[in-house]
Design a protein around this motif. Structure first.
Motif, PDB file in Angstrom:
ATOM      1  N   GLY A   1       0.454  23.953  12.380  1.00 32.69           N
ATOM      2  CA  GLY A   1       0.201  22.542  12.135  1.00 32.69           C
ATOM      3  C   GLY A   1       1.216  21.672  12.844  1.00 32.69           C
ATOM      4  N   MET A   2       1.220  20.384  12.486  1.00 32.54           N
ATOM      5  CA  MET A   2       2.166  19.437  13.068  1.00 32.54           C
ATOM      6  C   MET A   2       3.508  19.515  12.343  1.00 32.54           C
ATOM      7  SD  MET A   2       0.925  17.589  15.576  1.00 32.54           S
ATOM      8  CE  MET A   2       1.741  15.985  15.552  1.00 32.54           C
ATOM      9  N   PRO A   3       4.626  19.327  13.040  1.00 34.30           N
ATOM     10  CA  PRO A   3       5.924  19.272  12.361  1.00 34.30           C
ATOM     11  C   PRO A   3       5.928  18.149  11.317  1.00 34.30           C
ATOM     12  CG  PRO A   3       6.204  19.431  14.734  1.00 34.30           C
ATOM     13  CD  PRO A   3       4.745  19.190  14.508  1.00 34.30           C
ATOM     14  N   ASP A   4       6.512  18.420  10.142  1.00 36.55           N
ATOM     15  CA  ASP A   4       6.512  17.423   9.073  1.00 36.55           C
ATOM     16  C   ASP A   4       7.770  16.568   9.048  1.00 36.55           C
ATOM     17  OD1 ASP A   4       8.475  19.094   8.069  1.00 36.55           O
ATOM     18  OD2 ASP A   4       7.300  19.795   6.355  1.00 36.55           O
ATOM     19  N   GLY A   5       8.675  16.777  10.003  1.00 34.19           N
ATOM     20  CA  GLY A   5       9.902  15.995  10.067  1.00 34.19           C
ATOM     21  C   GLY A   5      11.032  16.529   9.213  1.00 34.19           C
TER      22      GLY A   5
END
Length: 316
Positions: free
Chosen positions: A278-282
């Motif tokens: 998935g996308m990095p969540d920060g």
């Protein structure tokens, strides 16, 4: 010890004609799950090293070899046909950040030997399912296509310098016993072309030839950082006699779908796909789930878009 296949490319092509091959997942995710400390990264080998080594996973090839080999074995146990060496940043440019640029050969050779030992052990157990070692070659921390905002002509490194850096890494990986060379996560295609140039030169210089898997990465705009969409990226690397071309890392499996479909429609080579979780969540994690990834990859397989599948950042 079981010897590596005398002609790994022929064997890989035979297997690819029969089924989808499975690549491993992230090395970093499993290392970070152990919560390693600075002392763990250092071990006895780097006990007195002058610079902090935390997050330099490549250093663990020497300081924690058992951990790295155990991770390889975990992926083999899970069904991987191909495992990657822990060498993504094991080049002189990236290792200079940790003052380890003089250990390039040692790190890459040892990493290849650790993966080789694990792969050969599993091949020996089940000879009908041979395992392969891919030498991971990352993009380095420099770019050849993009300069500074106030000086577009500026480059921190030249094509020839980068090719020499890659040549050093390739030589050590081959010496360590890899079956495959894997230039991956190409956000700047010119960097990857320098790597392919170095590989071709190594092949010509030594007379040794290994199969090469080529993998790029795209961002939220559906293009590489140097603004190439999948079709342009493929055109830039298609001249090379590669085993496969594909995409990895990037923006998670769902957002990779359009780019992968485009690549699969034009590629005359087998296609690989190993996305992030998935996308990095920060916060050091990722937004995707196992269920999302499985569903998307299954669709890719049903559509005939993929020949090699695996996982990148955040996957286990």
């Amino acid at each position: 010890m079981t010897k590596t296949p005398t002609d790994p490319r022929a064997l890989l092509e035979e297997l690819l004609a029969e089924r989808i091959l499975v690549l491993d997942g992230s090395m970093g995710a499993l290392i970070f799950s152990r919560g390693p400390t600075e002392d763990d990264y250092r071990g006895n080998v780097f006990k007195n090293h002058p610079i902090a080594l935390r997050n330099c996973t490549e250093a663990m090839v020497l300081s924690q070899p058992r951990l790295i080999e155990d991770i390889h074995r975990a992926y083999l146990e899970a069904g991987s046909d191909i495992i990657e060496t822990c060498t993504f940043n094991a080049n002189a440019i990236s290792l200079a950040e940790f003052a380890l640029q003089d250990r390039v050969h040692e790190l890459n050779k040892q990493a290849a030997e650790l993966a080789r030992r694990a792969a050969d052990d599993f091949t020996r157990r089940t000879p009908r399912k041979p395992r392969f070692v891919a030498g991971s070659i990352g993009p380095t921390s420099k770019q050849l296509s993009i300069g500074l905002e106030n000086d577009p002509s500026h480059r921190d490194v030249t094509f020839d310098q980068l090719a020499r850096v890659y040549y050093e890494q390739v030589s050590a990986l081959v010496e360590g016993g890899v079956d495959i060379l894997l230039p991956e996560t190409a956000f700047d295609t010119l960097n990857q072309k320098a790597c392919l140039f170095a590989i071709a030169k190594y092949f010509d210089d030594t007379g040794r030839r290994l199969p090469v898997m080529i993998s790029g990465t795209i961002f939220e705009n559906g293009a590489t950082l140097s603004a190439q969409e999948p079709e342009a990226y493929y055109s830039s690397v298609a001249h090379f006699d590669a085993l496969s071309v594909g995409l990895n890392c990037a923006v998670g499996v769902d957002r990779m779908r359009p780019a992968l479909e485009s690549l699969a429609q034009i590629s005359r080579k087998p296609v690989s796909c190993y996305p992030n979780a998935g996308m990095p969540d920060g916060f050091g994690g990722f937004t995707g789930s196992k269920e999302q990834m499985v569903a998307a990859m299954a669709e890719f397989a049903r559509n005939g878009w993929v020949n090699i599948v695996g996982g990148c950042c955040g996957t286990t």
